[in-house]
Design a protein around this motif. Sequence first.
Motif, short mmCIF file in Angstrom:
data_model
loop_
_atom_site.label_atom_id
_atom_site.label_comp_id
_atom_site.label_asym_id
_atom_site.label_seq_id
_atom_site.Cartn_x
_atom_site.Cartn_y
_atom_site.Cartn_z
N SER A 145 -9.11 31.69 -3.05
CA SER A 145 -10.28 31.16 -3.76
C SER A 145 -9.99 29.83 -4.46
N VAL A 146 -8.78 29.33 -4.33
CA VAL A 146 -8.44 28.05 -4.96
C VAL A 146 -9.02 26.91 -4.13
N GLN A 147 -9.76 26.04 -4.77
CA GLN A 147 -10.37 24.89 -4.10
C GLN A 147 -9.62 23.62 -4.51
N GLN A 148 -9.29 22.81 -3.52
CA GLN A 148 -8.57 21.55 -3.75
C GLN A 148 -9.58 20.39 -3.69
N THR A 149 -9.52 19.53 -4.71
CA THR A 149 -10.37 18.33 -4.75
C THR A 149 -9.49 17.14 -5.11
N GLU A 150 -10.11 15.94 -5.05
CA GLU A 150 -9.34 14.74 -5.37
C GLU A 150 -8.99 14.66 -6.86
N HIS A 151 -9.69 15.43 -7.68
CA HIS A 151 -9.43 15.44 -9.12
C HIS A 151 -8.55 16.60 -9.53
N GLY A 152 -8.09 17.41 -8.57
CA GLY A 152 -7.25 18.56 -8.87
C GLY A 152 -7.77 19.81 -8.20
N SER A 153 -7.19 20.94 -8.55
CA SER A 153 -7.58 22.22 -7.95
C SER A 153 -8.19 23.11 -9.02
N TYR A 154 -9.05 24.05 -8.58
CA TYR A 154 -9.67 24.99 -9.51
C TYR A 154 -9.96 26.28 -8.76
N LEU A 155 -10.19 27.35 -9.55
CA LEU A 155 -10.44 28.66 -8.98
C LEU A 155 -11.95 28.88 -8.84
N ALA A 156 -12.40 29.21 -7.61
CA ALA A 156 -13.83 29.43 -7.36
C ALA A 156 -14.03 30.86 -6.86
N LEU A 157 -14.26 31.79 -7.80
CA LEU A 157 -14.51 33.19 -7.46
C LEU A 157 -15.98 33.52 -7.66
N ASP A 158 -16.46 34.41 -6.83
CA ASP A 158 -17.84 34.85 -7.01
C ASP A 158 -17.94 35.74 -8.24
#
Length: 677
Positions: free
Chosen positions: A594-607
């Motif tokens: 569920s970890v999403q990687q973006t250009e500004h960093g990573s974050y947890l995206a859980l439903d």
Amino acid sequence: MRTRDLFILSGIIGIILMMVVPIPLALLDFLLIINITIALMIILIAMNTQQALDFSIFPTLLLITTLFRLALNVSTTRNILTEAEAGNVVATFGSFVAGGNLVVGFVVFLILVIVQFIVITKGSERVAEVGARFTLDAMPGKQMAIDADLNSGLINEQEAKDRRKKIEREADFYGAMDGASKFVKGDAIASIVILFINMIGGLIIGATFHDMTLSESLKTFSILTIGDGLVSQIPALLISSAAGIIVTRAASEGNLASDLTAQLFSYPKLLYVVAGTILFLGIFTPIHFITTAPIAGLLILAAVRMQRNLSRKAEETEHMVEEQKIEEVRSPESVVSLLSVDPIEFEFGYGLIPLADTEQGGDLLDRIILIRRQCALELGLVVPVIRIHDNIQLRPNDYVIKIKGNTVARGDLLLNHYLAMSPGIEDDSIVGIETSEPAFGLPALWIDESMKERAELSGYTVVDPPSVVATHLTEVVKRHAHELLGRQETKLLVENVKESYPAIVEELIPNVLSVGDIQKVLAKLLKEKISIRDLVTIFETLADYGTYTKDPDILTEYVRQALSRQITNQFASGGDSLKVVTIGPALEKKIAESVQQTEHGSYLALDPVSSQTIFQKVTEQVSKLVQQGQQPVILASPTIRMYLRQLLERTMQDITVLSYSELEPQAEIQSVGVVNL
């Protein structure tokens, strides 16, 4: 060349010519009066200067006047020995001071020489020597202070140059005074030698060339010798006194007259004591009352006037301060001061004033000092000054704690009671006012003095109100420590490390990371109650990994792994095994996916459903640890630790999440539960 330059050069050449060319008696009288005039001018100028550098030409002037005085001595000696006279000035001084008695004249002259040579000259020489030594020793420190003020922006480049020049001039001045004081000392010795030359030579020449009897020769040349010595020594005494005044002026804010009146007559009550002592001498001793009464009366009158002046000045000062406050409120700039926000504030109702009032036995201020020391030792954080003040808008026994102007905690106290917290087994005989312990929210009772001993025997934890406040304030500071650490506070920590480990700081900042990047990492550590006291290890780790990534979350994980020994000792101290709740493979996989990687960093995206399930499972397992009286700790793999912490901190701020790499290999770990989907 200007006219004044030619005049000075002509004067110096004239002084030298005076030693070899005979001078008419009328011109000699004129030059002797000029010598006395110059001496009077010098001592008056010395008395009216505020700083020694205001009369920086004095060392050179001391040499010139000494040379001029010696030239006059040579001229008068020539006239005394060749013509048995030295003009009206010398004859007047000799006959007036001697008063027809040669012994008195010699005694007066010798007293002047002794006073000048032993008292004034020796003292001025010693003060000048010490002043020169201390001025030179203080130069490096003053130069460093100027550089520090320049680097901090307190002064500009021109002001720094002016201050450096002033320091150099002070060193040169005191060094020159140290040498110039030797001129006065040599002048006093030369005066004694010239006295004997004039006396002995005059007796021989008077009897040989002027056909005088021995008594006539003795009388004539004695008067001339005494007059010559006095005409020379009086100006010398004035100039040496001026030298003493110049070198002894220290920490002065005005001229000699203003300093004397401001400092010597600033204590009117002491004048009454002096007046009483003088009256006592006049009444109970042979000293007549008529002699002491006028002096005592003048002292009493002066004391009364001084008290009136001091009272008037105090009223004027108070009035000026009030006017300034009113003007500050009226001025547009006064609004700017209202924009500042205190980092930490402790406000209390009027009923809790005795806590902070030292006159009523309050020790809250001392406890706050201990709180700041404790936070520095446990967290490595310099806690800002905690502002304490009463607030009439609060209820009498209430208090609030604010962080940057916002209320983060509140509580209430009963000053004449004690807070008793149950050990888990209630004792019905313990009665009091039900409440909650403000720091941890535990149920408690406010009990009075008579119930204290019984509660302690029953196993209750009994604390006084100041301890309750101190504990609550400490926990609030620890909980919000990450908010108190800004870029300015971080810079101060960096400067402290730089004093002992400059190489680390120079490599790290700003080539690898900025102060803002470091502040983010330190704040994240403090948010999870990890001490940042070991800044050397933290900076070493940031310097190693800062070249690969600027993400503060990832850098924080590297730092936590470098602080593994510290973290292990913090949560598994005392040799006991660390009881933890572990994360099952299915949940770890779910979080990792569920970890999403973006250009500004990573974050947890859980439903939402998965998040709620995880919260429920973690709560069930953590409650087991809480029931056993253990601190709840969750152990996860290094790859998901920070994401799990981000998920749980929304509802469980005080829960600790560790990774396997943050614990030492020899640490004994006991799993009491597993969180799985």
